[in-house]
Design a protein around this motif. Structure first.
Motif, mmCIF file in Angstrom:
data_model
loop_
_atom_site.group_PDB
_atom_site.id
_atom_site.type_symbol
_atom_site.label_atom_id
_atom_site.label_comp_id
_atom_site.label_asym_id
_atom_site.label_seq_id
_atom_site.Cartn_x
_atom_site.Cartn_y
_atom_site.Cartn_z
ATOM 1 N N ALA A 153 -12.872 0.876 1.529
ATOM 2 C CA ALA A 153 -12.612 -0.552 1.724
ATOM 3 C C ALA A 153 -12.267 -1.150 0.365
ATOM 4 O O ALA A 153 -13.019 -1.948 -0.189
ATOM 5 N N PRO A 154 -11.132 -0.767 -0.220
ATOM 6 C CA PRO A 154 -10.806 -1.209 -1.577
ATOM 7 C C PRO A 154 -10.484 -2.701 -1.622
ATOM 8 O O PRO A 154 -10.144 -3.316 -0.601
ATOM 9 N N PRO A 155 -10.567 -3.296 -2.802
ATOM 10 C CA PRO A 155 -10.146 -4.694 -2.943
ATOM 11 C C PRO A 155 -8.675 -4.871 -2.556
ATOM 12 O O PRO A 155 -7.858 -3.964 -2.744
ATOM 13 N N LEU A 156 -8.347 -6.046 -2.030
ATOM 14 C CA LEU A 156 -6.972 -6.308 -1.591
ATOM 15 C C LEU A 156 -5.994 -6.401 -2.756
ATOM 16 O O LEU A 156 -4.782 -6.352 -2.542
ATOM 17 N N CYS A 157 -6.516 -6.497 -3.970
ATOM 18 C CA CYS A 157 -5.662 -6.637 -5.146
ATOM 19 C C CYS A 157 -5.137 -5.302 -5.660
ATOM 20 O O CYS A 157 -4.378 -5.278 -6.641
ATOM 21 N N CYS A 158 -5.503 -4.197 -5.037
ATOM 22 C CA CYS A 158 -5.125 -2.875 -5.543
ATOM 23 C C CYS A 158 -3.614 -2.737 -5.718
ATOM 24 O O CYS A 158 -2.829 -3.116 -4.843
ATOM 25 N N SER A 159 -3.224 -2.141 -6.834
ATOM 26 C CA SER A 159 -1.820 -1.820 -7.084
ATOM 27 C C SER A 159 -1.478 -0.488 -6.415
ATOM 28 O O SER A 159 -2.362 0.247 -5.960
ATOM 29 N N GLU A 160 -0.188 -0.167 -6.373
ATOM 30 C CA GLU A 160 0.230 1.123 -5.829
ATOM 31 C C GLU A 160 -0.406 2.262 -6.615
ATOM 32 O O GLU A 160 -0.861 3.261 -6.032
ATOM 33 N N ASN A 161 -0.449 2.138 -7.936
ATOM 34 C CA ASN A 161 -1.037 3.180 -8.769
ATOM 35 C C ASN A 161 -2.523 3.363 -8.484
ATOM 36 O O ASN A 161 -3.034 4.491 -8.493
ATOM 37 N N GLU A 162 -3.211 2.264 -8.218
ATOM 38 C CA GLU A 162 -4.641 2.371 -7.920
ATOM 39 C C GLU A 162 -4.878 3.014 -6.559
ATOM 40 O O GLU A 162 -5.804 3.825 -6.409
ATOM 41 N N ILE A 163 -4.066 2.685 -5.571
ATOM 42 C CA ILE A 163 -4.181 3.359 -4.275
ATOM 43 C C ILE A 163 -3.916 4.851 -4.436
ATOM 44 O O ILE A 163 -4.648 5.697 -3.897
ATOM 45 N N ASP A 164 -2.889 5.199 -5.201
ATOM 46 C CA ASP A 164 -2.574 6.619 -5.419
ATOM 47 C C ASP A 164 -3.708 7.331 -6.149
ATOM 48 O O ASP A 164 -4.019 8.486 -5.853
ATOM 49 N N ALA A 165 -4.358 6.631 -7.077
ATOM 50 C CA ALA A 165 -5.489 7.220 -7.788
ATOM 51 C C ALA A 165 -6.664 7.454 -6.842
ATOM 52 O O ALA A 165 -7.364 8.480 -6.947
#
Length: 459
Positions: A422-434
């Motif tokens: 349940a990640p924060p909605l502010c996640c960048s593409e790079n953070e999702i990939d990480a």
């Protein structure tokens, strides 16, 4: 040395929620130090992506200066205002109006609480009062779903249907009943959506007949079951259950404490199927976890019945911190941030998260991938065909959490081998990939466990 001192103070004094007290004393606390965006750092400087947004709640992400400023300004101007005696504060009044304006259907009346558990408790009290006002106090039986979660207060823990919240506490109470979950991956009727919907409708109808059609007061449901393992109902399930409740004259309560405020995409998950519940409970994302607050949304019909039933008398339900002005000021600013781009970013990030998790389906340990938006899970098994859970010896909740932490990722590791996101909605593409890369690394490490490999080989 500071960190070690805090660990010892924690062992000696701080009681942690839903923990093994002796186990925690032995392991010691991990002290979180700072957060920014989707990243957390502990007291040693170790940085991690928070793939669980605290406890499903820091939807906006950490470190928003505008939220801090909203709270600071309100604390300077008016740090507290009671809602008793006909008093109030501007932030609370405005937040109630903004929420009602965005709520489904006629959920026009807002009662503020401190969090999700007391929001659920409040609905029980309101529902009891509602039926007394209607002259039907015998409608006093409540139904919820197996594997559901509706808080850990004395009443809510009984509506919750998870063993840890019942053992040793004398709940559920005798007026609290359950029907099976829609749990598609392990449903006895199989995974066909219509079969699951049909089975759930039959179960609810059967339970009402068993208890007496004139006795059942309400049915509680999460749009997605969170603490039960992120269990996503088939499309159409929630609407079908809501329609049946209307037919049977049962109040329908949507518990959106986890799903509300962009977690599944829209502001409220009920919007996905056009559901208008009689009550809706929220918390967590309401203030993005920055300060405590929950809210009960009440329909016009229920509110008017209670108001008319009370006549000139006070409705005797209230909390000291209901409609707290600082929490309300934070809620207003968080809502502005959601609608100023965070909801849109969350939808894009959620699509990327779900696609990435689906790409893990080929991993030898992944039996199921499920979710909606920024709320997801993978379920680990040692045999995909038989859906065999990880062995108890694998100690999934501890080992998987520890490995993810070491890999720079915080997730929810359930004891049955489900990993929740349940990640924060502010996640960048790079953070999702990480998040995805670190998950795969954690799975690969788990695959090397001797007890896991033994289970897979059938030793």
């Amino acid at each position: 040395m500071l960190s070690n001192s805090l660990i010892e103070l924690d062992r000696a004094h701080l009681v942690h929620p839903v923990s093994s007290y002796r186990g925690h004393e032995q392991a010691g606390v991990r002290v979180l130090k700072s957060g920014k965006g989707a990243t957390l750092a502990d007291a040693t400087g170790h940085q991690m992506i928070d793939g669980f947004a605290g406890l499903w709640c820091v939807n906006a992400g950490y470190g928003h200066e505008s939220i801090v400023e909203a709270a600071t300004q309100q604390m300077r101007e008016l740090p507290y205002a009671t809602g008793y005696f006909g008093l109030g504060s501007e932030p609370a009044i405005r937040l109630a109006a903004e929420l009602a304006d965005r709520a489904p259907g006629d959920l026009n009346h807002i009662y503020f609480t401190l969090g999700g558990s007391d929001a659920v408790d409040s609905t029980v009290r309101f529902i009891r009062y509602y039926y007394h006002a209607k002259g039907t106090p015998h409608k006093d039986q409540f139904i919820s779903l197996e594997q559901g979660y509706h808080g850990s207060s004395t009443v809510g823990a009984g509506l919750t249907a998870l063993p840890a919240f019942h053992a040793g506490f004398g709940v559920p109470l005798d007026w609290q009943h359950k029907i099976p979950s829609h749990y598609a991956y392990r449903n006895p009727v199989g995974s066909d959506p219509q079969a699951i919907i049909t089975a759930s409708l039959a179960a609810l109808r059967g339970k009402v007949e068993e208890l007496g059609a004139d006795r059942v007061a309400a049915f509680y449901v999460e749009p997605i079951q969170g603490s039960g393992g992120v269990l996503v109902p088939p499309l159409g399930w929630t609407k079908a259950m809501r329609d049946l409740c209307s037919e049977l004259d049962i109040l329908f309560i949507a518990d959106e404490v986890i799903t509300g405020f962009g977690r599944t995409g829209p502001l409220f998950a009920c919007s996905d199927e056009g559901i208008v519940p009689d009550f809706m409970t929220t918390a967590k994302g309401l203030t993005s976890g920055y300060v405590p607050m929950g809210a009960v949304f009440m329909s016009d019909r229920v509110y008017d019945t209670i108001a008319d039933g009370a006549g000139g008398a006070a409705v005797g339900h209230g909390y000291t911190y209901s409609a707290h002005p600082v929490s309300a000021a934070v809620g207003l600013e968080v809502l502005r941030l959601y609608e100023g781009g965070l909801l849109d970013n969350g939808r894009k990030a959620g699509a990327r998260l779900m696609a990435g998790l689906q790409s893990l389906a080929d991993h030898p340990l992944v039996g199921d991938v499920r979710g909606r938006g920024m709320l997801a899970a993978i379920e680990l098994v040692t045999d995909k065909e038989r859906k065999t859970p990880l062995p108890v010896a694998a100690d999934a909740s501890r080992r998987i959490f520890d490995r993810a932490w070491q890999n720079g990722l915080i997730i929810r590791a359930f004891s049955n081998g489900v990993i929740g996101y349940a990640p924060p909605l502010c996640c960048s593409e790079n953070e999702i990939d990480a998040i995805l890369d670190r998950t795969r690394k954690t799975l690969d490490q788990t695959l090397e466990d001797r007890d896991v490999r033994a289970a897979m080989a059938g030793w």
